[in-house]
Design an enzyme around this catalytic site. Structure first.
Site, short mmCIF file in Angstrom:
data_model
loop_
_atom_site.label_atom_id
_atom_site.label_comp_id
_atom_site.label_asym_id
_atom_site.label_seq_id
_atom_site.Cartn_x
_atom_site.Cartn_y
_atom_site.Cartn_z
N SER A 108 3.05 4.64 2.86
CA SER A 108 2.98 3.24 2.56
C SER A 108 3.53 2.73 3.86
CB SER A 108 3.52 2.93 1.49
OG SER A 108 4.13 1.35 1.45
N SER A 109 3.44 1.28 3.93
CA SER A 109 3.91 0.69 5.22
C SER A 109 5.33 0.33 5.09
CB SER A 109 2.96 -0.52 5.27
OG SER A 109 3.28 -1.23 4.05
N CYS A 110 5.95 0.52 3.73
CA CYS A 110 7.16 0.27 3.47
C CYS A 110 8.06 1.56 3.90
CB CYS A 110 7.70 0.11 1.99
SG CYS A 110 7.72 1.69 1.30
N TYR A 137 11.80 4.40 -2.60
CA TYR A 137 10.21 4.99 -2.58
C TYR A 137 10.13 5.40 -1.31
CZ TYR A 137 5.39 3.20 -2.49
OH TYR A 137 3.88 3.32 -2.34
N LYS A 141 8.42 8.79 0.26
CA LYS A 141 7.11 8.71 1.04
C LYS A 141 7.29 9.55 2.49
CE LYS A 141 4.13 7.12 -1.73
NZ LYS A 141 2.89 8.02 -2.22
N HIS A 180 2.55 -5.94 -7.59
CA HIS A 180 2.60 -6.50 -6.09
C HIS A 180 2.25 -7.99 -6.37
CE1 HIS A 180 2.28 -2.13 -5.09
NE2 HIS A 180 3.52 -2.52 -4.33
N1 LIG Z 1 -0.67 -0.64 -4.15
C1 LIG Z 1 -0.29 -0.90 -2.77
O1 LIG Z 1 -0.24 -1.78 -2.73
C2 LIG Z 1 -0.14 0.39 -2.11
C3 LIG Z 1 -0.18 1.70 -2.48
N2 LIG Z 1 0.16 2.88 -1.86
C4 LIG Z 1 -0.13 4.30 -2.16
O2 LIG Z 1 -1.27 4.47 -2.54
C5 LIG Z 1 -1.43 5.31 -3.83
C6 LIG Z 1 -2.15 4.94 -4.87
O3 LIG Z 1 -1.58 3.53 -5.19
P1 LIG Z 1 -2.04 2.64 -6.44
O4 LIG Z 1 -3.44 3.35 -6.33
O5 LIG Z 1 -2.07 1.19 -6.01
O6 LIG Z 1 -1.14 3.03 -7.76
P2 LIG Z 1 -1.77 3.10 -9.15
O7 LIG Z 1 -0.49 2.82 -10.18
O8 LIG Z 1 -2.78 2.12 -9.37
O9 LIG Z 1 -2.16 4.69 -9.64
C7 LIG Z 1 -1.27 5.72 -9.54
C8 LIG Z 1 -1.71 6.98 -9.98
O10 LIG Z 1 -0.74 7.94 -9.95
C9 LIG Z 1 -0.82 8.65 -11.43
N3 LIG Z 1 0.62 9.29 -11.59
C10 LIG Z 1 1.72 8.59 -11.47
N4 LIG Z 1 2.75 9.40 -11.81
C11 LIG Z 1 2.18 10.36 -11.96
C12 LIG Z 1 2.49 11.62 -12.70
N5 LIG Z 1 3.78 11.82 -12.85
N6 LIG Z 1 1.72 12.89 -12.92
C13 LIG Z 1 0.32 12.62 -12.74
N7 LIG Z 1 -0.29 11.46 -12.24
C14 LIG Z 1 0.59 10.23 -11.96
C15 LIG Z 1 -1.26 7.74 -12.37
O11 LIG Z 1 -2.24 8.48 -13.20
P3 LIG Z 1 -2.57 8.01 -14.58
O12 LIG Z 1 -3.51 6.76 -14.57
O13 LIG Z 1 -3.35 9.19 -15.29
O14 LIG Z 1 -1.32 7.81 -15.46
C16 LIG Z 1 -2.12 6.61 -11.56
O15 LIG Z 1 -3.53 6.79 -11.85
C17 LIG Z 1 0.17 5.94 -3.98
O16 LIG Z 1 0.42 6.82 -3.19
C18 LIG Z 1 0.92 4.55 -3.31
O17 LIG Z 1 1.99 4.84 -2.80
C19 LIG Z 1 0.40 2.51 -0.37
C20 LIG Z 1 0.58 1.40 0.02
C21 LIG Z 1 0.40 0.03 -0.49
C1 LIG Z 2 3.27 -2.34 -0.93
C2 LIG Z 2 4.51 -1.65 -0.27
O1 LIG Z 2 5.44 -2.75 -0.06
C3 LIG Z 2 6.00 -3.05 -1.28
O2 LIG Z 2 7.08 -4.08 -0.73
P1 LIG Z 2 6.51 -5.85 -0.68
O3 LIG Z 2 5.43 -5.83 0.04
O4 LIG Z 2 7.78 -6.54 -0.36
O5 LIG Z 2 6.01 -6.07 -2.31
P2 LIG Z 2 5.45 -7.11 -3.36
O6 LIG Z 2 4.00 -7.20 -3.06
O7 LIG Z 2 6.15 -6.97 -4.63
O8 LIG Z 2 6.03 -8.66 -2.32
C4 LIG Z 2 5.70 -8.98 -1.21
C5 LIG Z 2 6.21 -10.30 -1.03
O9 LIG Z 2 5.90 -11.28 -1.94
C6 LIG Z 2 6.71 -11.98 -2.79
N1 LIG Z 2 6.31 -12.56 -3.95
C7 LIG Z 2 6.13 -13.73 -4.34
N2 LIG Z 2 5.70 -13.71 -5.74
C8 LIG Z 2 5.60 -12.65 -6.26
C9 LIG Z 2 5.46 -12.18 -7.43
O10 LIG Z 2 5.05 -12.90 -8.44
N3 LIG Z 2 5.65 -10.71 -7.39
C10 LIG Z 2 6.01 -9.98 -6.55
N4 LIG Z 2 5.79 -8.49 -6.60
N5 LIG Z 2 6.21 -10.28 -5.13
C11 LIG Z 2 6.23 -11.75 -5.10
C12 LIG Z 2 8.07 -10.97 -2.78
O11 LIG Z 2 9.24 -11.69 -3.07
C13 LIG Z 2 8.03 -10.46 -1.18
O12 LIG Z 2 8.41 -11.35 -0.52
C14 LIG Z 2 6.91 -2.35 -1.91
O13 LIG Z 2 7.38 -2.58 -3.20
C15 LIG Z 2 5.97 -0.83 -2.12
O14 LIG Z 2 5.01 -1.06 -3.15
C16 LIG Z 2 5.24 -0.67 -1.05
O15 LIG Z 2 4.67 0.31 -0.75
#
Ligand SMILES: NC(=O)C1=CN([C@@H]2O[C@H](COP(=O)(O)OP(=O)(O)OC[C@H]3O[C@@H](n4cnc5c(N)ncnc54)[C@H](OP(=O)(O)O)[C@@H]3O)[C@@H](O)[C@H]2O)C=CC1
Ligand SMILES: C[C@H]1O[C@H](OP(=O)(O)OP(=O)(O)OC[C@H]2O[C@@H](n3cnc4c(=O)[nH]c(N)nc43)[C@H](O)[C@@H]2O)[C@@H](O)[C@@H](O)C1=O
Length: 315
Positions: A108-110, A137, A141, A180
């Site tokens: 992830s970008s974080c 997290y 990663k 998010h």
């Molecule tokens: N969403 C975002 O903004 C971002 C996501 N990513 C990365 O992308 C990937 C997918 O993210 P995203 O699709 O959003 O996440 P979701 O939460 O939508 O999906 C995560 C999946 O991981 C599975 N999982 C979690 N814990 C376990 C476990 N203990 N055992 C087996 N399976 C598990 C879940 O399975 P089940 O449904 O079967 O429980 C679920 O399907 C991750 O690696 C995340 O770090 C990177 C940057 C940004």
């Molecule tokens: C995806 C990546 O990046 C994630 O970090 P992030 O980008 O900071 O995540 P975020 O989407 O939750 O917040 C983005 C911004 O948005 C603002 N903000 C406003 N209003 C809401 C609100 O209602 N909810 C949330 N969540 N944020 C809010 C919030 O205050 C912040 O300034 C990691 O957690 C991690 O998951 C990772 O890997």
């Protein structure tokens, strides 16, 4: 990857895993290996080893993780570190032990320093302190990236890693607290319109900037890298464009046809001020995103509304 190769999508029910599954099926891959977390808890090393020994996948997309927004990351710090550490370590080691042809790990970008020069290049990794709200997290990663590198160095494993920017799209997590920002705002503006609320509160100051990539675009990039990239260095995946949270809120307000006021709650954390990815390595590899933010938000909102109706009808 041949159409008959056995391809394991770890996390196939998630937003990203589901998009990768749709993409592979659309390309004609029939031999997909899928397990829910109830069927296979990836934190359990013995269960993961037994699964890989029995199934022997040829390719692995590692999209499983404990994922959430800034509040979830900052609240469940131990779970975000432990779960993601175990998932990465168990799958990467089992992939090596069972001679998987190739594995793609999603970070992830974080992972980058809080104040990294923008746009952030891949070699910024470990050059400065991390953003506190998602440090656990990020550490997990970064460990995944380093595991892929170390197994390549010692065993010649073809394990690659990619760093997506903030993602959104079909199958996103709309939990009011743990999601998010983009899905959170889609839900909050939609519910404010349908219940006649006079205002919507956005967390933080609205000044941080974020980059957003549609999940199906990411899936396309993951399949592209699985076909065309065999390098040790990680690859940023993004659009190369960002906007302020305030601008995002205005956009979601327009897409959801909400007409009330936007308020900001500065008692909530802003997190990293900016994390725009440098995507020149990805572009040099021949891939660029297709879905712009305006289009993507409309698609995500349509999916959200459709799911709402199916939920109501299911009651
Ligand atoms: N969403 C975002 O903004 C971002 C996501 N990513 C990365 O992308 C990937 C997918 O993210 P995203 O699709 O959003 O996440 P979701 O939460 O939508 O999906 C995560 C999946 O991981 C599975 N999982 C979690 N814990 C376990 C476990 N203990 N055992 C087996 N399976 C598990 C879940 O399975 P089940 O449904 O079967 O429980 C679920 O399907 C991750 O690696 C995340 O770090 C990177 C940057 C940004
Ligand atoms: C995806 C990546 O990046 C994630 O970090 P992030 O980008 O900071 O995540 P975020 O989407 O939750 O917040 C983005 C911004 O948005 C603002 N903000 C406003 N209003 C809401 C609100 O209602 N909810 C949330 N969540 N944020 C809010 C919030 O205050 C912040 O300034 C990691 O957690 C991690 O998951 C990772 O890997």
């Amino acid at each position: 990857m041949k159409l008959t190769d056995k391809i394991y999508i770890a996390g196939h029910r998630g937003m990203v895993g589901g998009a990768i599954k749709r993409k592979l099926i659309s390309l004609g891959y029939q031999n997909l290996l899928l397990r829910t977390s109830g069927e296979l808890d990836l934190r359990n090393q013995q269960a993961v080893n037994e699964f890989f020994r029995a199934e022997k996948p040829d390719y692995v997309f590692l999209a499983a993780a404990k994922v959430g927004g800034i509040h979830a990351n900052n609240t469940y710090r131990a779970e975000f570190l432990y779960d993601n550490l175990m998932i990465a370590a168990n799958i990467i080691h089992a992939a090596h032990e069972n001679k998987v042809n190739k594995l793609l790990f999603l970070g992830s970008s974080c992972i980058y320093p809080r104040m990294a020069p923008q746009p952030i290049t891949e070699d910024s990794l470990l050059t400065g302190p991390l953003e506190a709200t998602n440090e656990p997290y990020a550490i997990a990663k970064i460990t995944g990236i380093k595991l892929c590198e170390a197994y390549r160095d010692q065993y010649g494993s073809n394990f690659i890693s990619a760093m997506p920017t903030n993602l959104y799209g079909v199958g996103d997590n709309y939990h009011p607290e743990n999601s998010h920002v983009l899905p959170a705002l889609i839900r909050r503006f939609h519910e404010a319109r349908t219940t006649g609320k006079p205002s919507v509160t956005v967390w933080g100051t609205g000044t941080p900037r974020r980059e957003f990539l549609y999940a199906d675009d990411l899936a396309d990039a993951c399949v592209y890298l699985m076909h065309h990239y065999d390098g040790k260095e990680t690859v940023n995946i993004g659009t190369g464009e960002d906007l302020t949270i305030r601008e995002l809120a205005e956009t979601v307000k327009a897409v959801t046809h909400y007409e009330g006021e936007i308020l900001f709650d500065s008692s909530k954390p802003d997190g990293t001020p900016r994390k725009l990815l440098d995507v020149s390595r990805l572009h040099d590899l021949g891939w660029k995103h297709n879905i712009d933010l305006q289009t993507g938000i409309h698609l995500a909102y349509s999916d959200f509304v459709k799911k709402q109706f199916s939920l109501i009808n299911a009651i």
